[in-house]
Design an enzyme around this catalytic site. Structure first.
Site, mmCIF file in Angstrom:
data_model
loop_
_atom_site.group_PDB
_atom_site.id
_atom_site.type_symbol
_atom_site.label_atom_id
_atom_site.label_comp_id
_atom_site.label_asym_id
_atom_site.label_seq_id
_atom_site.Cartn_x
_atom_site.Cartn_y
_atom_site.Cartn_z
ATOM 1 N N HIS A 101 0.953 -29.677 -56.974
ATOM 2 C CA HIS A 101 1.524 -30.985 -56.821
ATOM 3 C C HIS A 101 2.050 -31.476 -58.291
ATOM 4 O O HIS A 101 2.734 -32.341 -58.411
ATOM 5 C CB HIS A 101 0.462 -31.885 -56.095
ATOM 6 N N HIS B 181 4.050 -35.501 -61.619
ATOM 7 C CA HIS B 181 3.310 -35.689 -60.577
ATOM 8 C C HIS B 181 4.009 -35.978 -59.277
ATOM 9 O O HIS B 181 4.380 -36.964 -59.166
ATOM 10 C CB HIS B 181 2.183 -36.609 -61.063
#
Length: 145
Positions: A50, A65
């Site tokens: 992620h 992110h």
């Protein structure tokens, strides 16, 4: 990423909004492609896919992110196209996120881009006006000491 640029203060997560991890900006993505904003090296690909850490050729440490709390998805909606230690060029595809899967699971897709070594610089400023941004649009200015 391509999408809508927003200041960190508008990221719907207290840690990012308060710039605890560093200064930066965020994108509400319109596509799931994440490309490198710099020439440099892949410092870290998170096991959960992620997030990715980069080190630019001039020493700027960047964390991208994808989404808020998407670590909880254990990598399911992400495909990584690079590995730790890879040399990268600006515009190179780093990872792809299935935004529809992220949304369907109840997560927000807002994607912060943070200069994690912000303290090494006089300032990190969002240069993109809030609104639409495309790949490689200048979005941050890092002012050196």
């Amino acid at each position: 990423m391509e999408g809508q640029a927003i200041p960190m203060s508008e990221v719907p997560d207290g840690t990012f909004a308060a710039e605890v991890l560093g200064k930066g900006m965020a994108v509400i993505p319109e596509s799931g492609k994440v490309v490198s904003p710099v020439n440099g090296t892949v410092a870290t690909v998170f096991d959960t896919k992620h997030a990715i850490g980069l080190l630019s050729d001039d020493g700027v440490e960047i964390l991208i992110h994808v989404g808020i709390n998407t670590v909880e998805m254990n990598g399911e909606p992400f495909t990584v196209h690079v590995s730790d230690g890879d040399t990268i060029k600006a515009g190179q595809l780093l990872l792809t996120a299935d935004l529809e899967k992220i949304k369907a699971a109840g997560y927000n897709t807002t994607t912060p881009m943070i200069v994690t070594n912000s303290d090494n610089y006089d300032d990190v400023l969002m240069t993109a006006a809030p609104g639409k941004v495309a790949f490689l649009d200048p979005v941050l200015e890092v002012k050196k000491n």
